[in-house]
Design a protein around this motif. Structure first.
Motif, PDB file in Angstrom:
ATOM      1  N   VAL A   2       0.849  -1.194   0.000  1.00 25.11           N
ATOM      2  CA  VAL A   2       0.000   0.000   0.000  1.00 25.11           C
ATOM      3  C   VAL A   2       0.887   1.248   0.000  1.00 25.11           C
ATOM      4  O   VAL A   2       1.719   1.413   0.906  1.00 25.11           O
ATOM      5  CB  VAL A   2      -0.920   0.023   1.239  1.00 25.11           C
ATOM      6  CG1 VAL A   2      -1.779   1.279   1.256  1.00 25.11           C
ATOM      7  CG2 VAL A   2      -1.778  -1.236   1.284  1.00 25.11           C
ATOM      8  N   PRO A   3       0.720   2.144  -0.993  1.00 23.67           N
ATOM      9  CA  PRO A   3       1.506   3.382  -0.982  1.00 23.67           C
ATOM     10  C   PRO A   3       1.143   4.253   0.228  1.00 23.67           C
ATOM     11  O   PRO A   3      -0.044   4.386   0.562  1.00 23.67           O
ATOM     12  CB  PRO A   3       1.098   4.089  -2.291  1.00 23.67           C
ATOM     13  CG  PRO A   3       0.489   3.018  -3.132  1.00 23.67           C
ATOM     14  CD  PRO A   3      -0.136   2.038  -2.180  1.00 23.67           C
ATOM     15  N   ILE A   4       2.160   4.798   0.864  1.00 22.56           N
ATOM     16  CA  ILE A   4       1.950   5.642   2.053  1.00 22.56           C
ATOM     17  C   ILE A   4       3.107   6.629   2.104  1.00 22.56           C
ATOM     18  O   ILE A   4       4.100   6.463   1.384  1.00 22.56           O
ATOM     19  CB  ILE A   4       1.853   4.746   3.318  1.00 22.56           C
ATOM     20  CG1 ILE A   4       1.291   5.515   4.511  1.00 22.56           C
ATOM     21  CG2 ILE A   4       3.186   4.080   3.641  1.00 22.56           C
ATOM     22  CD1 ILE A   4       0.858   4.604   5.678  1.00 22.56           C
ATOM     23  N   HIS A   5       2.987   7.650   2.925  1.00 29.23           N
ATOM     24  CA  HIS A   5       4.087   8.610   3.022  1.00 29.23           C
ATOM     25  C   HIS A   5       4.248   9.082   4.461  1.00 29.23           C
ATOM     26  O   HIS A   5       3.329   8.986   5.279  1.00 29.23           O
ATOM     27  CB  HIS A   5       3.842   9.820   2.118  1.00 29.23           C
ATOM     28  CG  HIS A   5       2.789  10.742   2.661  1.00 29.23           C
ATOM     29  ND1 HIS A   5       1.435  10.523   2.475  1.00 29.23           N
ATOM     30  CD2 HIS A   5       2.881  11.864   3.412  1.00 29.23           C
ATOM     31  CE1 HIS A   5       0.752  11.479   3.071  1.00 29.23           C
ATOM     32  NE2 HIS A   5       1.598  12.303   3.655  1.00 29.23           N
ATOM     33  N   ASN A   6       5.446   9.584   4.751  1.00 26.44           N
ATOM     34  CA  ASN A   6       5.675  10.322   5.987  1.00 26.44           C
ATOM     35  C   ASN A   6       6.727  11.386   5.698  1.00 26.44           C
ATOM     36  O   ASN A   6       7.041  11.649   4.531  1.00 26.44           O
ATOM     37  CB  ASN A   6       6.024   9.378   7.159  1.00 26.44           C
ATOM     38  CG  ASN A   6       7.270   8.542   6.923  1.00 26.44           C
ATOM     39  OD1 ASN A   6       8.140   8.887   6.115  1.00 26.44           O
ATOM     40  ND2 ASN A   6       7.362   7.431   7.635  1.00 26.44           N
ATOM     41  N   TRP A   7       7.249  12.002   6.748  1.00 21.32           N
ATOM     42  CA  TRP A   7       8.121  13.169   6.575  1.00 21.32           C
ATOM     43  C   TRP A   7       9.393  13.005   7.399  1.00 21.32           C
ATOM     44  O   TRP A   7       9.315  12.757   8.616  1.00 21.32           O
ATOM     45  CB  TRP A   7       7.395  14.439   7.027  1.00 21.32           C
ATOM     46  CG  TRP A   7       6.126  14.692   6.271  1.00 21.32           C
ATOM     47  CD1 TRP A   7       4.873  14.245   6.589  1.00 21.32           C
ATOM     48  CD2 TRP A   7       5.977  15.408   5.046  1.00 21.32           C
ATOM     49  NE1 TRP A   7       3.958  14.656   5.644  1.00 21.32           N
ATOM     50  CE2 TRP A   7       4.610  15.376   4.693  1.00 21.32           C
ATOM     51  CE3 TRP A   7       6.881  16.096   4.212  1.00 21.32           C
ATOM     52  CZ2 TRP A   7       4.122  15.988   3.536  1.00 21.32           C
ATOM     53  CZ3 TRP A   7       6.391  16.716   3.065  1.00 21.32           C
ATOM     54  CH2 TRP A   7       5.023  16.653   2.741  1.00 21.32           C
ATOM     55  N   ALA A   8      10.535  13.155   6.754  1.00 20.78           N
ATOM     56  CA  ALA A   8      11.791  13.194   7.497  1.00 20.78           C
ATOM     57  C   ALA A   8      11.881  14.555   8.190  1.00 20.78           C
ATOM     58  O   ALA A   8      11.755  15.596   7.529  1.00 20.78           O
ATOM     59  CB  ALA A   8      12.971  13.001   6.546  1.00 20.78           C
ATOM     60  N   VAL A   9      12.050  14.536   9.498  1.00 20.11           N
ATOM     61  CA  VAL A   9      12.148  15.781  10.274  1.00 20.11           C
ATOM     62  C   VAL A   9      13.390  15.706  11.162  1.00 20.11           C
ATOM     63  O   VAL A   9      13.819  14.607  11.539  1.00 20.11           O
ATOM     64  CB  VAL A   9      10.889  16.020  11.146  1.00 20.11           C
ATOM     65  CG1 VAL A   9       9.649  16.197  10.279  1.00 20.11           C
ATOM     66  CG2 VAL A   9      10.674  14.890  12.155  1.00 20.11           C
ATOM     67  N   GLU A  10      13.948  16.862  11.493  1.00 21.19           N
ATOM     68  CA  GLU A  10      15.125  16.858  12.367  1.00 21.19           C
ATOM     69  C   GLU A  10      15.246  18.165  13.131  1.00 21.19           C
ATOM     70  O   GLU A  10      14.677  19.187  12.737  1.00 21.19           O
ATOM     71  CB  GLU A  10      16.405  16.599  11.570  1.00 21.19           C
ATOM     72  CG  GLU A  10      16.804  17.733  10.663  1.00 21.19           C
ATOM     73  CD  GLU A  10      18.161  17.486  10.001  1.00 21.19           C
ATOM     74  OE1 GLU A  10      18.629  16.345   9.989  1.00 21.19           O
ATOM     75  OE2 GLU A  10      18.730  18.468   9.501  1.00 21.19           O
ATOM     76  N   LYS A  11      15.992  18.079  14.217  1.00 21.11           N
ATOM     77  CA  LYS A  11      16.231  19.252  15.065  1.00 21.11           C
ATOM     78  C   LYS A  11      17.635  19.146  15.654  1.00 21.11           C
ATOM     79  O   LYS A  11      17.941  18.168  16.351  1.00 21.11           O
ATOM     80  CB  LYS A  11      15.195  19.287  16.188  1.00 21.11           C
ATOM     81  CG  LYS A  11      15.351  20.454  17.138  1.00 21.11           C
ATOM     82  CD  LYS A  11      14.270  20.418  18.234  1.00 21.11           C
ATOM     83  CE  LYS A  11      14.355  21.658  19.118  1.00 21.11           C
ATOM     84  NZ  LYS A  11      13.291  21.665  20.133  1.00 21.11           N
ATOM     85  N   PRO A  12      18.503  20.136  15.398  1.00 22.55           N
ATOM     86  CA  PRO A  12      19.830  20.113  16.029  1.00 22.55           C
ATOM     87  C   PRO A  12      19.685  20.304  17.535  1.00 22.55           C
ATOM     88  O   PRO A  12      18.777  21.008  17.989  1.00 22.55           O
ATOM     89  CB  PRO A  12      20.550  21.315  15.406  1.00 22.55           C
ATOM     90  CG  PRO A  12      19.646  21.881  14.371  1.00 22.55           C
ATOM     91  CD  PRO A  12      18.280  21.338  14.601  1.00 22.55           C
ATOM     92  N   ILE A  13      20.582  19.694  18.289  1.00 18.75           N
ATOM     93  CA  ILE A  13      20.532  19.885  19.748  1.00 18.75           C
ATOM     94  C   ILE A  13      21.912  20.281  20.253  1.00 18.75           C
ATOM     95  O   ILE A  13      22.897  20.134  19.562  1.00 18.75           O
ATOM     96  CB  ILE A  13      20.034  18.633  20.495  1.00 18.75           C
ATOM     97  CG1 ILE A  13      20.793  17.365  20.053  1.00 18.75           C
ATOM     98  CG2 ILE A  13      18.553  18.445  20.268  1.00 18.75           C
ATOM     99  CD1 ILE A  13      20.392  16.146  20.831  1.00 18.75           C
TER     100      ILE A  13
END
Ligand SMILES: CC(C)(COP(=O)(O)OP(=O)(O)OC[C@H]1O[C@@H](n2cnc3c(N)ncnc32)[C@H](O)[C@@H]1OP(=O)(O)O)[C@@H](O)C(=O)NCCC(=O)NCCS
Length: 155
Positions: free
Chosen positions: A144-155
């Motif tokens: 099943v085609p699906i998507h999400n999002w690569a997210v990041e935060k420097p610390i």
């Protein structure tokens, strides 16, 4: 009253059930029924959740009035592998508190950033907490085609 504590082996049954309920009830806002079925099929069994703790990750559990309200898994390099909140506890700052606690603890492992593959549902939560969207990720789960999002935060 919300509290955050480390995972215990006896949590795994409740966390497995929470994962599936969270996908079916909260994820359904943003994904089709076929996508929800595919995502729910990835629900880790209690045994699998316990086994994953062997790889060095940290797991924090949020409790509200003695009920499990959510959990987060953070790997030593800052990767957030799992973030799930109980449908009955959504919209009350549980994810915010888990993410803020993970961020406070991350320097202990030497991670330079926190990063995740955020669902459509979680993306605005990560953005609210100061994460940037890096890319959209399109893939398939159980065909099943699906998507999400690569997210990041420097610390
Ligand atoms: C995504 C999820 C973890 C969010 O949990 P939650 O506890 O309801 O989120 P919170 O209440 O902590 O929200 C955190 C912040 O994001 C904001 N936010 C939440 N949803 C938002 C939306 N759709 N648009 C804009 N802001 C939003 C909240 O207002 C809150 O901001 P504030 O603290 O400044 O008021 C939960 O919906 C969930 O478990 N979903 C299903 C599983 C999933 O998608 N997991 C993520 C896999 S990466």
């Amino acid at each position: 009253m919300l509290s955050i504590r480390p995972w215990r082996p006896s949590d795994s049954g409740a966390l497995s059930a929470l994962y599936e309920a969270s996908v079916r009830r909260l994820g359904a806002r943003d994904y089709t029924p076929a996508q929800i079925e595919a995502w729910a099929s990835l629900t880790p069994s209690p045994e699998a959740l316990t086994a994953r703790m062997q790889d060095g990750r940290s797991r924090l559990v949020a409790e509200s009035n003695a009920d499990v309200a959510g959990f987060i898994d953070i790997e030593p390099d800052g990767h957030i592998d799992l973030l799930y909140v109980a449908p009955s506890a959504t919209g009350q700052g549980v994810a915010r508190t888990l993410l803020e606690t993970a961020e406070a603890l991350a320097p202990v492992s030497g991670a330079a950033r926190l990063y995740a593959e955020a669902s459509e549902t979680a993306r605005p939560v990560f953005e609210r907490l100061g994460f940037s969207v890096v890319a959209r990720r399109d893939f398939e789960v159980a065909g099943v085609p699906i998507h999400n999002w690569a997210v990041e935060k420097p610390i």
